[in-house]
Scaffold this motif. Structure first.
Motif, PDB file in Angstrom:
ATOM      1  N   ALA A  96      -4.934  13.057 -13.618  1.00  0.00           N
ATOM      2  CA  ALA A  96      -4.055  11.922 -14.028  1.00  0.00           C
ATOM      3  C   ALA A  96      -3.439  11.342 -12.704  1.00  0.00           C
ATOM      4  O   ALA A  96      -3.490  10.053 -12.655  1.00  0.00           O
ATOM      5  N   ILE A  97      -3.054  12.255 -11.949  1.00  0.00           N
ATOM      6  CA  ILE A  97      -2.385  11.697 -10.687  1.00  0.00           C
ATOM      7  C   ILE A  97      -3.346  10.959  -9.627  1.00  0.00           C
ATOM      8  O   ILE A  97      -2.992   9.851  -9.078  1.00  0.00           O
ATOM      9  N   GLN A 116       6.735   8.116 -16.375  1.00  0.00           N
ATOM     10  CA  GLN A 116       7.372   9.652 -15.861  1.00  0.00           C
ATOM     11  C   GLN A 116       8.737   9.938 -16.595  1.00  0.00           C
ATOM     12  O   GLN A 116       8.861  11.091 -16.897  1.00  0.00           O
ATOM     13  N   ASP A 134      -5.590  18.407 -16.051  1.00  0.00           N
ATOM     14  CA  ASP A 134      -5.221  16.922 -16.545  1.00  0.00           C
ATOM     15  C   ASP A 134      -4.030  16.136 -15.835  1.00  0.00           C
ATOM     16  O   ASP A 134      -4.257  15.051 -15.246  1.00  0.00           O
ATOM     17  N   TYR A 135      -3.126  16.934 -15.707  1.00  0.00           N
ATOM     18  CA  TYR A 135      -1.951  16.480 -14.650  1.00  0.00           C
ATOM     19  C   TYR A 135      -2.670  16.014 -13.506  1.00  0.00           C
ATOM     20  O   TYR A 135      -2.409  14.948 -12.902  1.00  0.00           O
ATOM     21  N   TYR A 136      -3.550  16.913 -12.785  1.00  0.00           N
ATOM     22  CA  TYR A 136      -4.160  16.461 -11.400  1.00  0.00           C
ATOM     23  C   TYR A 136      -5.031  15.534 -11.356  1.00  0.00           C
ATOM     24  O   TYR A 136      -4.783  14.469 -10.533  1.00  0.00           O
ATOM     25  N   LEU A 154      -4.485  21.774 -19.358  1.00  0.00           N
ATOM     26  CA  LEU A 154      -3.350  20.810 -19.174  1.00  0.00           C
ATOM     27  C   LEU A 154      -2.989  20.601 -17.438  1.00  0.00           C
ATOM     28  O   LEU A 154      -2.657  19.809 -17.175  1.00  0.00           O
ATOM     29  N   ILE A 155      -3.066  21.868 -16.715  1.00  0.00           N
ATOM     30  CA  ILE A 155      -2.873  21.718 -15.275  1.00  0.00           C
ATOM     31  C   ILE A 155      -3.798  20.758 -14.885  1.00  0.00           C
ATOM     32  O   ILE A 155      -3.560  19.640 -13.815  1.00  0.00           O
ATOM     33  N   LEU A 210       7.726  11.325 -20.040  1.00  0.00           N
ATOM     34  CA  LEU A 210       6.988  12.674 -19.646  1.00  0.00           C
ATOM     35  C   LEU A 210       8.259  13.681 -19.427  1.00  0.00           C
ATOM     36  O   LEU A 210       8.079  14.693 -20.208  1.00  0.00           O
ATOM     37  N   PRO A 251       0.154  12.712 -24.185  1.00  0.00           N
ATOM     38  CA  PRO A 251       0.753  13.265 -23.239  1.00  0.00           C
ATOM     39  C   PRO A 251       2.282  13.093 -23.222  1.00  0.00           C
ATOM     40  O   PRO A 251       3.006  14.059 -22.510  1.00  0.00           O
ATOM     41  N   TYR A 281       9.399  16.818 -22.378  1.00  0.00           N
ATOM     42  CA  TYR A 281       9.778  18.241 -21.790  1.00  0.00           C
ATOM     43  C   TYR A 281      11.139  18.756 -22.354  1.00  0.00           C
ATOM     44  O   TYR A 281      11.448  19.863 -22.657  1.00  0.00           O
TER      45      TYR A 281
END
Length: 174
Positions: A119-120, A8, A115-117, A112-113, A11, A138, A15
């Motif tokens: 991944a979580i 985290q 993928d985040y979902y 991408l959105i 990541l 990532p 950004y």
């Protein structure tokens, strides 16, 4: 520090670093050129998204990388990359070009959105070591992709003066 905390942190710092770089170098350049050239530059970057297919390659990623994340990420990246390539190939046919620009940005950002979902949901941050050599995707590549999608949508939705719209349709692509 836990694997999840390290992932985290990486990541977030990815950004931060890309936002600083984008603001200092990329944004001034993209805003100094016409919309078509700016979208071509963004599409060129996104045309390399085929690399996300590596999430399915044994030996590059760990054997326990959650399939619920890997499969969707791989095919979503491939689709976005192919649409970006089609945008680049059709730049001289403006209506088709704009269709592919909108397409690769919608598919790419949606990918991408999601993928985040995924991944979580799959607990990927705690199992980030399963990304293997693909760990950089990532952390280093995805933040830039997301930032450029947001900027592409800004360019697409920003009103254009009538004179610029008329010129954009008549000028040849360099």
């Amino acid at each position: 520090m836990s694997t999840e905390s390290i992932f985290q942190t990486h990541l977030v710092l990815g950004y931060v670093a890309w936002l600083l770089c984008f603001g200092a170098y990329i944004l001034p350049w993209l805003t100094s050129i016409d919309r078509v050239r700016a979208h071509r530059a963004i599409a060129a970057l996104h045309s390399f998204r085929f690399f996300g297919f590596v999430f399915l390659l044994p030996g590059v990623v760990g054997p326990n990388l959650p399939a619920s994340f890997a499969t969707f990420a791989a095919y979503g990246d491939l689709a976005a990359g192919l649409l970006a390539m089609l945008a680049l190939l059709t730049v001289r046919i403006r209506q088709v070009f704009w269709l592919f620009v909108v397409g690769f940005n919608l598919v790419g950002m949606g990918d991408l959105i999601l993928d985040y979902y995924h991944a979580i949901q799959a607990g990927l941050p705690a199992r980030a070591g399963e990304l293997g050599a693909a760990y950089a995707i990532p952390i280093i590549y995805v933040p830039l992709l997301m930032i450029t999608h947001v900027f592409a949508f800004y360019l697409l939705l920003r009103p254009q003066p009538k004179a610029i719209q008329a010129l954009a349709g008549e000028t040849a692509v360099p």
